[in-house]
Design an enzyme around this catalytic site. Sequence first.
Site, PDB file in Angstrom:
ATOM      1  CE1 TYR A 144      20.314 104.496  30.179  1.00  0.00           C
ATOM      2  CE2 TYR A 144      18.242 105.619  29.685  1.00  0.00           C
ATOM      3  CZ  TYR A 144      19.092 104.915  30.738  1.00  0.00           C
ATOM      4  OH  TYR A 144      18.521 104.990  32.015  1.00  0.00           O
ATOM      5  CE  LYS A 148      17.596 101.234  32.170  1.00  0.00           C
ATOM      6  NZ  LYS A 148      18.341 100.705  33.366  1.00  0.00           N
TER       7      LYS A 148
END
Length: 345
Positions: A144, A148
Amino acid sequence: MATRLRPANKKCTVIGGCGFLGQYMVERLLDKGYTVNVFDIRQGFQDERVQFFIGDLCSKKDLLPALQGVNVVFHCASPDPFSDNKELFYRVNYTGTRTVIESCKEAGVQKFVLTSSASVIFEGKDIKNGSEDFPYAKHPMDYYTESKILQEKEVLSTNDPENNFLTVAIRPHGIFGPRDPRLVYVLVETAKSGKMKCMIGNGKNLVDFTYVENVVHGHILAAEHLHKDSPLCGKAYHITNDEPIPFWTFLSRILIGLNYEEPKYHIPYWLAYYLALFVSLLVFIISPFIKINPTFTPMKVALAGTYHYYSCEKAKKDMGYKPVVSLDQALERTIQSHSHLRKNS
């Protein structure tokens, strides 16, 4: 400082507008007189004031109809941060965002506000009052965060005032509130199963938890202060409740509010972290034969046992940000909204 958007320019699209944060964003934008389009993979609620567009954000063909005549795009779509699906994170957060940017430019969108994450500068070590000047994590702890970082870099690098395309990234941390589909439910299920008796570390590590309405407030302020001569252009901003609280105190207040016992025992941080590393190694070894998605990971241990809170001074200075809901009020609202989960005395 920037003037507010003129009524003629108050048409926006919220990508991911049916999610937890997205739905709050839609409601607040409507309250402020915006015309709102929602683009999402499925329609999650009904509102006759909203025009819904259902599709895949990796498809320009799906996106373009939702962007016609739109001045501002809020991009808050993302897979579940606790998923372990590397391919999905990269497809949605990175390549998908590149497609969104291209579609926005093609449709003549002028302002792009990204929901990023404070985790882009976190790599498992203490962060105290971290500023936006901190470098991106060189060793991000999960897929994640990796995706990002790539997403935020892409968005900020495409800021182009000369061609009337302006971008800004909002980095919230620990979003919570009523209708949150995860935090309180996971806490209660863990308490019910008897697995919430121990805390990781000494319980003193301060962390930012941010009420969802404050996150929305930060996004809308960013959009309304974003113009060609604005310091916001191509920059990232931390948005929090500006009230760091010990991680385990925050969880305990929710548990006690719902009549569950708070954690009383301590596991040394180093022990928990190495146990999580060991579990991760085992999962990796057996992954060719058995697929397991472990709940006990180094990232979760780090989030629970380290300091990670962030400065909002830049947002205060450049866009006049201050939280609209205090942490005490936010906790009270969140607990009341989950009263159906309260344990009977």
